[in-house]
Design an enzyme around this catalytic site. Structure first.
Site, PDB file in Angstrom:
ATOM      1  N   ARG A   1      15.944   3.555 -48.562  1.00  9.84           N
ATOM      2  CA  ARG A   1      16.667   3.921 -47.338  1.00  9.84           C
ATOM      3  C   ARG A   1      16.351   2.987 -46.176  1.00  9.84           C
ATOM      4  O   ARG A   1      16.274   3.394 -45.019  1.00  9.84           O
ATOM      5  CB  ARG A   1      16.382   5.373 -46.927  1.00  9.84           C
ATOM      6  CG  ARG A   1      16.709   6.400 -47.991  1.00  9.84           C
ATOM      7  CD  ARG A   1      18.201   6.414 -48.329  1.00  9.84           C
ATOM      8  NE  ARG A   1      18.480   7.415 -49.350  1.00  9.84           N
ATOM      9  CZ  ARG A   1      18.526   7.165 -50.654  1.00  9.84           C
ATOM     10  NH1 ARG A   1      18.306   5.942 -51.109  1.00  9.84           N
ATOM     11  NH2 ARG A   1      18.809   8.128 -51.521  1.00  9.84           N
TER      12      ARG A   1
ATOM     13  N   GLU B   1      15.771  11.607 -41.934  1.00 12.17           N
ATOM     14  CA  GLU B   1      16.570  10.442 -42.342  1.00 12.17           C
ATOM     15  C   GLU B   1      17.738  10.176 -41.405  1.00 12.17           C
ATOM     16  O   GLU B   1      18.312   9.092 -41.407  1.00 12.17           O
ATOM     17  CB  GLU B   1      17.098  10.694 -43.769  1.00 12.17           C
ATOM     18  CG  GLU B   1      17.722   9.516 -44.442  1.00 12.17           C
ATOM     19  CD  GLU B   1      18.050   9.795 -45.899  1.00 12.17           C
ATOM     20  OE1 GLU B   1      19.220   9.678 -46.264  1.00 12.17           O
ATOM     21  OE2 GLU B   1      17.138  10.181 -46.642  1.00 12.17           O
TER      22      GLU B   1
ATOM     23  N   SER C   1      21.501  14.277 -46.872  1.00 11.16           N
ATOM     24  CA  SER C   1      20.079  14.625 -46.988  1.00 11.16           C
ATOM     25  C   SER C   1      19.418  14.446 -45.624  1.00 11.16           C
ATOM     26  O   SER C   1      19.491  13.380 -45.031  1.00 11.16           O
ATOM     27  CB  SER C   1      19.389  13.738 -48.020  1.00 11.16           C
ATOM     28  OG  SER C   1      19.913  13.969 -49.300  1.00 11.16           O
TER      29      SER C   1
END
Length: 302
Positions: A176, A296, A226
């Site tokens: 990520r 995130e 997410s």
């Protein structure tokens, strides 16, 4: 003439579409956020260079937005300019095993073009509700695949407003994360190298991944996907569920009772609601398990 009026006039004199004091929420997958001062829709790379140059001259902050699928905008809005790439930079070309596409191309479109040309390697991305630019920016991944597995290079606008090219080994691609994650650079386009495979096999793989998403993820509610990065040695969703937080709710922001890794907007959630839920999750998970969860989602307007 005030600086604000002069700036607006300069932006209007570009070939971009310009909107002033516009609600940001409809441009994000969370459907949350106040107004932004300027919403700019460029048609090409030259437009972006020109707009960035104008904004820098007036010391106006700016943010490049794709589908807004990983962004949470402040309830107070964003007192800057959002440069919208989705639905604008959408050219895509296939050359043998290589696909070149602009940053505003939806990942689902890229995957469909790959399927049509019997090219495999991007099936994992089918169903991720983002753009190519956003996917490269965060090295998007799912079901064992990541952007770093197939990307060859990308063209980007650097912080000095110059267009440059960067190859995969320079991008610092990890979980990520990319070299662009903490910069003001704008990814303009990307090239992917794929492999030939039977079309039915590719299609079946894509269908399988999409079925899994629909079955396990709360796609019926607005969210930013997410909410937390995967902690080393565990899964955020498992930790959240273990702590009894499934269904935890503040206002209309709720930990999904379908997949606890998602904080969803079940009605008219505010940014403040979401942030309070996120903070509560982080506190409880740390107290009960010792794991420090990292959010995130990118925030804008703070």
């Amino acid at each position: 003439m005030s600086n604000s009026i002069q700036l607006t006039e300069e932006l209007k004199n570009t070939t971009c579409e310009l909107q002033v004091d516009i609600d940001v929420a409809p441009y994000t997958s969370f459907r949350i956020g106040g107004k932004c001062k300027y919403l700019v829709k460029p048609k090409n790379f030259t437009d972006i260079k020109e707009v960035v140059s104008i904004l820098k001259n007036y010391n106006i902050d700016y943010y490049f937005l794709g589908n807004g699928s990983n962004v949470l905008v402040s309830d107070n809005g964003y007192n800057g300019a959002i440069i919208l790439l989705a639905n604008n930079l959408t050219n895509i070309q296939v050359d043998g095993y290589k696909i070149d596409c602009e940053a505003g191309v939806a990942l689902s479109k890229l995957c469909s073009v790959a399927l049509d040309n019997e090219l495999s390697g991007l099936e994992f991305a089918f169903g991720i509700p983002g753009t190519v630019g956003g996917a490269v920016y965060m090295n998007a991944g799912a079901y064992g695949g990541e952007i770093k597995d197939t990307i060859l290079c990308c063209t980007y606008l650097d912080e000095n407003n110059e267009i440059k090219t960067m190859y995969r080994n320079e991008m610092e691609l990890s979980y990520r994360h990319s070299i662009f994650s903490d910069s003001k650079c704008c990814i303009l386009s990307a090239s992917f190298v794929l492999q030939k495979e039977d079309k039915d096999i590719i299609k079946n793989r894509m269908t399988d991944f999409m079925t899994r998403r629909k079955t396990k993820q709360p796609l019926e509610f607005p969210s930013a996907g997410s909410t937390f990065k995967r902690p080393e040695g565990n899964y955020a969703s498992a930790l959240i569920e273990q702590c009894g937080l499934k269904g935890y709710r503040i206002g209309d922001a709720m930990v999904s009772d379908k997949h606890s890794g998602f904080v969803v907007n079940v009605g008219k959630a505010t940014c403040d609601d979401v942030l309070k839920v996120v903070d509560h999750i982080k506190q409880v998970v740390f107290e009960q398990t010792g794991y420090e969860l990292e959010c995130e989602i990118k925030t804008l307007g703070f």
